[in-house]
Design a protein around this motif. Structure first.
Motif, PDB file in Angstrom:
ATOM      1  N   LEU A 160       0.945  -1.420   0.127  1.00  0.00           N
ATOM      2  CA  LEU A 160       0.192   0.102   0.030  1.00  0.00           C
ATOM      3  C   LEU A 160       1.176   1.405   0.076  1.00  0.00           C
ATOM      4  N   CYS A 161       0.395   2.633  -0.703  1.00  0.00           N
ATOM      5  CA  CYS A 161       1.046   3.209  -0.716  1.00  0.00           C
ATOM      6  C   CYS A 161       0.689   4.257   0.765  1.00  0.00           C
ATOM      7  N   HIS A 162       1.727   4.632   1.085  1.00  0.00           N
ATOM      8  CA  HIS A 162       1.695   5.122   2.881  1.00  0.00           C
ATOM      9  C   HIS A 162       1.052   7.265   2.412  1.00  0.00           C
ATOM     10  N   LEU A 163       1.104   7.032   1.551  1.00  0.00           N
ATOM     11  CA  LEU A 163       0.624   8.454   1.311  1.00  0.00           C
ATOM     12  C   LEU A 163      -0.793   8.801   0.497  1.00  0.00           C
ATOM     13  N   CYS A 164      -0.756   7.334   0.489  1.00  0.00           N
ATOM     14  CA  CYS A 164      -3.116   6.993  -0.148  1.00  0.00           C
ATOM     15  C   CYS A 164      -3.398   6.426   0.409  1.00  0.00           C
ATOM     16  N   ASP A 165      -2.265   5.724   1.126  1.00  0.00           N
ATOM     17  CA  ASP A 165      -3.819   4.064   1.744  1.00  0.00           C
ATOM     18  C   ASP A 165      -3.537   3.177   0.053  1.00  0.00           C
ATOM     19  N   ARG A 166      -3.827   3.754  -1.087  1.00  0.00           N
ATOM     20  CA  ARG A 166      -4.604   2.926  -1.515  1.00  0.00           C
ATOM     21  C   ARG A 166      -2.990   1.566  -2.868  1.00  0.00           C
ATOM     22  N   ARG A 167      -3.754   0.708  -2.627  1.00  0.00           N
ATOM     23  CA  ARG A 167      -2.573  -0.586  -3.262  1.00  0.00           C
ATOM     24  C   ARG A 167      -2.037  -0.061  -4.463  1.00  0.00           C
ATOM     25  N   VAL A 212       1.827  -3.194  -9.477  1.00  0.00           N
ATOM     26  CA  VAL A 212       3.298  -3.006 -10.156  1.00  0.00           C
ATOM     27  C   VAL A 212       2.969  -2.854 -11.688  1.00  0.00           C
ATOM     28  N   THR A 213       1.964  -3.694 -12.237  1.00  0.00           N
ATOM     29  CA  THR A 213       1.997  -4.399 -13.522  1.00  0.00           C
ATOM     30  C   THR A 213       1.624  -2.903 -14.431  1.00  0.00           C
ATOM     31  N   ARG A 214       0.985  -2.520 -13.267  1.00  0.00           N
ATOM     32  CA  ARG A 214       0.514  -0.846 -14.355  1.00  0.00           C
ATOM     33  C   ARG A 214       0.753   0.689 -13.486  1.00  0.00           C
ATOM     34  N   GLU A 215       2.357   0.451 -12.834  1.00  0.00           N
ATOM     35  CA  GLU A 215       2.356   1.337 -12.412  1.00  0.00           C
ATOM     36  C   GLU A 215       4.014   1.594 -13.587  1.00  0.00           C
ATOM     37  N   PRO A 216       4.350   3.374 -13.734  1.00  0.00           N
ATOM     38  CA  PRO A 216       6.000   3.027 -14.653  1.00  0.00           C
ATOM     39  C   PRO A 216       6.572   2.781 -13.888  1.00  0.00           C
ATOM     40  N   GLU A 217       6.468   3.422 -12.603  1.00  0.00           N
ATOM     41  CA  GLU A 217       6.824   3.960 -11.466  1.00  0.00           C
ATOM     42  C   GLU A 217       6.567   3.607  -9.892  1.00  0.00           C
ATOM     43  N   VAL A 218       7.627   3.067  -8.925  1.00  0.00           N
ATOM     44  CA  VAL A 218       7.374   3.218  -7.965  1.00  0.00           C
ATOM     45  C   VAL A 218       8.475   3.857  -7.067  1.00  0.00           C
ATOM     46  N   HIS A 219       7.958   4.161  -5.534  1.00  0.00           N
ATOM     47  CA  HIS A 219       9.149   4.721  -4.990  1.00  0.00           C
ATOM     48  C   HIS A 219       9.076   4.233  -3.254  1.00  0.00           C
ATOM     49  N   LEU A 220      10.496   3.662  -3.208  1.00  0.00           N
ATOM     50  CA  LEU A 220      11.179   2.972  -1.882  1.00  0.00           C
ATOM     51  C   LEU A 220      11.612   3.547  -0.856  1.00  0.00           C
ATOM     52  N   GLY A 221      11.098   4.213   0.087  1.00  0.00           N
ATOM     53  CA  GLY A 221      11.975   4.634   1.281  1.00  0.00           C
ATOM     54  C   GLY A 221      11.973   3.804   2.179  1.00  0.00           C
ATOM     55  N   LEU A 222      12.080   4.522   3.973  1.00  0.00           N
ATOM     56  CA  LEU A 222      12.084   3.875   4.503  1.00  0.00           C
ATOM     57  C   LEU A 222      11.718   4.568   6.319  1.00  0.00           C
ATOM     58  N   VAL A 274       8.789   1.617   3.240  1.00  0.00           N
ATOM     59  CA  VAL A 274       7.761   2.861   2.596  1.00  0.00           C
ATOM     60  C   VAL A 274       7.660   2.880   1.471  1.00  0.00           C
ATOM     61  N   TRP A 275       6.201   2.799   1.027  1.00  0.00           N
ATOM     62  CA  TRP A 275       5.557   2.356  -0.130  1.00  0.00           C
ATOM     63  C   TRP A 275       4.944   3.308  -1.081  1.00  0.00           C
ATOM     64  N   THR A 276       5.747   4.480  -2.068  1.00  0.00           N
ATOM     65  CA  THR A 276       4.570   5.293  -2.617  1.00  0.00           C
ATOM     66  C   THR A 276       4.767   5.970  -4.421  1.00  0.00           C
ATOM     67  N   HIS A 277       3.790   5.638  -4.536  1.00  0.00           N
ATOM     68  CA  HIS A 277       3.166   5.698  -5.489  1.00  0.00           C
ATOM     69  C   HIS A 277       3.916   6.758  -6.419  1.00  0.00           C
ATOM     70  N   CYS A 295       2.332  10.546  -5.597  1.00  0.00           N
ATOM     71  CA  CYS A 295       2.369  10.802  -4.372  1.00  0.00           C
ATOM     72  C   CYS A 295       3.218  11.916  -4.218  1.00  0.00           C
ATOM     73  N   GLY A 296       4.519  11.682  -4.098  1.00  0.00           N
ATOM     74  CA  GLY A 296       5.575  12.195  -4.309  1.00  0.00           C
ATOM     75  C   GLY A 296       7.278  11.435  -3.966  1.00  0.00           C
ATOM     76  N   ARG A 297       8.098  11.770  -4.203  1.00  0.00           N
ATOM     77  CA  ARG A 297       9.028  11.268  -4.209  1.00  0.00           C
ATOM     78  C   ARG A 297       9.158  10.942  -2.320  1.00  0.00           C
ATOM     79  N   THR A 298       9.843  10.125  -2.495  1.00  0.00           N
ATOM     80  CA  THR A 298      10.383   9.101  -1.037  1.00  0.00           C
ATOM     81  C   THR A 298      11.616   9.567  -0.672  1.00  0.00           C
ATOM     82  N   ARG A 299      11.924   9.195   0.405  1.00  0.00           N
ATOM     83  CA  ARG A 299      12.986   9.475   1.874  1.00  0.00           C
ATOM     84  C   ARG A 299      13.118   8.529   2.641  1.00  0.00           C
ATOM     85  N   VAL A 300      13.882   9.082   3.632  1.00  0.00           N
ATOM     86  CA  VAL A 300      13.826   8.442   4.985  1.00  0.00           C
ATOM     87  C   VAL A 300      13.134   9.042   6.008  1.00  0.00           C
TER      88      VAL A 300
END
Length: 341
Positions: A103-110, A113-123, A143-146, A149-154
Motif C-alpha cells: 500500500l502507498c503510505h501517502l494515499c493508502d491505495r494499493r 506494479v503491473t500498471r505503474e511505470p514507477e514506484v518509490h521506496l523509502g524507509l 515505505v512504498w509510494t506511488h 504521491c511524491g518522491r520518497t525519502r527516509v
C-alpha cells in the motif's frame, strides 16, 4: 490532483474545523501563508536540507516493467543486496490479487506494479524504548509510494505520521510530534566552529541552534534523505563527495550546495573563518563539513569557538553525526552580489 494542492486543501479543512471559518476562507488563508513560505505549525521546514530525497537509484527486475526508485538514504542504511530483496518482495506483493498487497503510505491505495511505470521506496525509522537501555532500539519499515504521491525519502515515524495527517489520512495521534507554535517565536542562531587538523583539510562543524522537531531520528532521517552520510570518526575518515561544495569569497563562506539539488544551507550572513583556515582550504581545495543535532556539543563550548570537538566521537557512535569532504569553490567578490546569494 497534485500532492501539494491536496495538502493545502487538507490543511484548510482542518483549519475550518478548528476555527469555525468557512472552508473557502480557510483555503484562501492557507494558500496565502504557503506563498509567504510558511503554513503554520505542521508545515515548518528545518533550516537545513532539501524538500525531496537528494538522489534515487533505479532498480528494475528483469521480468518487470516497473522501475523502483530508491531514496539515497535507503541504500545507505540497507545496502544493495537487502534493497534488492525488498524490491523483489514489492514485485511479488504488488501483483493484482496478491494476498498481502503493498500500500502507498501517502494515499493508502494499493500499488499495482503491473500498471505503474514507477514506484518509490523509502524507509521509516521507528524508535522503540527498551527497559534498562539508554537508547531506544531502532527498527526500519519500508515505505512504498506511488510516483504521483511524491518522491520518497527516509522518514522518522513522526514525520511520516505528520505527512499522512496533512494529506487527510488516519494516523495514531500518539505518533505525532509535539505541537509547535512558531509565529513570533525568537529565532535561535545556528552554531559553527572552524578547526584545522594537521595535514588534512580544514574542518567546519555546523550545529543547529534549535532542536529538531522530530528529535534525533528526524535529524538523522533528514540528513540521509539529503544524501549526506553518517560518519563515525572513531572508525573512518570523511568520504569525499564531489557533488557537494562550499561556495566562498573574500567575505567568507556563502553557502553549502549539492549538485543537481540546490543549496542545502545558507546562513543569514557569510561565515567568517580565520585567514589560516581559508588558506588551508585554498591549499586542499576542500573542507570537511560535520553536522549533528542541537545540543550535541554544549553551546557554551561553541559560543567560545573552542576547537576541541572530541565529543563528536560519541555522536558518531550514536549515528547522529553526518559529514563529508566537500570541494571549496572560491569565487571573485564581483560574482557574489545579491543575485548569486
Amino acid at each position: 490532483m497534485g500532492a501539494k494542492n491536496q495538502a493545502l486543501k487538507n490543511a484548510a479543512r482542518r483549519r475550518a474545523e478548528e476555527t469555525g471559518q468557512s472552508y473557502e476562507a480557510a483555503l484562501k488563508d492557507v494558500r496565502r501563508e504557503y506563498e509567504r513560505g510558511g503554513l503554520g505549525e505542521d508545515d515548518h521546514q528545518e533550516p537545513m536540507g532539501f524538500d525531496e530525497a537528494a538522489d534515487a537509484d533505479e532498480h528494475r527486475p528483469r521480468t518487470g516493467t516497473t522501475g523502483y526508485f530508491v531514496a539515497w538514504g535507503v541504500q545507505e542504511l540497507l545496502g544493495t543486496e537487502q534493497v534488492r530483496e525488498v524490491v523483489e518482495h514489492g514485485e511479488k506483493c504488488g501483483q493484482p490479487g496478491a494476498a498481502d498487497p503493498i500500500l502507498c503510505h501517502l494515499c493508502d491505495r494499493r500499488i499495482d506494479v503491473t500498471r505503474e511505470p514507477e514506484v518509490h521506496l523509502g524507509l521509516a525509522l521507528i524508535e522503540v524504548p527498551v527497559p534498562g537501555r539508554p537508547r531506544p532500539k531502532e527498527t526500519m519499515v519500508p515505505v512504498w509510494t506511488h510516483e504521483q504521491c511524491g518522491r520518497t525519502r527516509v522518514w522518522a515515524w513522526s514525520q511520516l505520521s505528520l505527512e499522512r495527517r496533512r494529506r487527510g489520512l488516519p494516523v495514531d495521534t500518539a505518533s505525532l510530534p509535539p505541537k509547535q507554535r512558531r509565529r513570533g517565536a525568537r529565532t535561535v542562531e545556528d552554531y559553527y566552529v572552524f578547526t584545522q587538523p594537521e595535514n588534512s583539510p580544514p574542518l567546519f562543524y555546523l550545529q543547529p541552534g534549535s532542536p529538531h522537531r522530530h528529535g534525533p531520528a528526524g535529524f538523522r532521517a533528514d540528513r540521509l534523505s539529503d544524501g549526506l552520510p553518517a560518519l563515525d570518526l572513531s572508525r573512518e575518515e570523511a568520504r569525499a563527495l564531489p557533488e557537494w561544495s562550499i561556495a566562498a569569497d573574500d567575505t567568507g563562506l556563502l553557502h553549502i550546495a549539492r549538485q543537481g539539488t540546490g543549496r542545502w544551507y545558507q546562513p543569514p550572513a557569510p561565515w567568517t573563518p580565520s585567514a589560516d583556515w581559508l588558506a588551508a582550504a585554498h591549499y586542499h581545495r576542500s573542507a570537511i563539513v560535520l553536522t549533528a543535532p542541537a545540543d550535541t556539543v554544549p553551546t557554551e563550548q561553541l559560543e567560545a569557538s573552542t576547537g576541541d570537538l572530541s565529543i563528536l566521537l560519541d555522536a558518531g557512535r550514536l549515528e547522529v553525526l553526518f559529514g563529508a569532504r566537500m570541494t571549496v569553490d572560491f569565487v571573485p567578490a564581483a560574482a557574489t552580489g545579491e543575485g548569486a546569494r
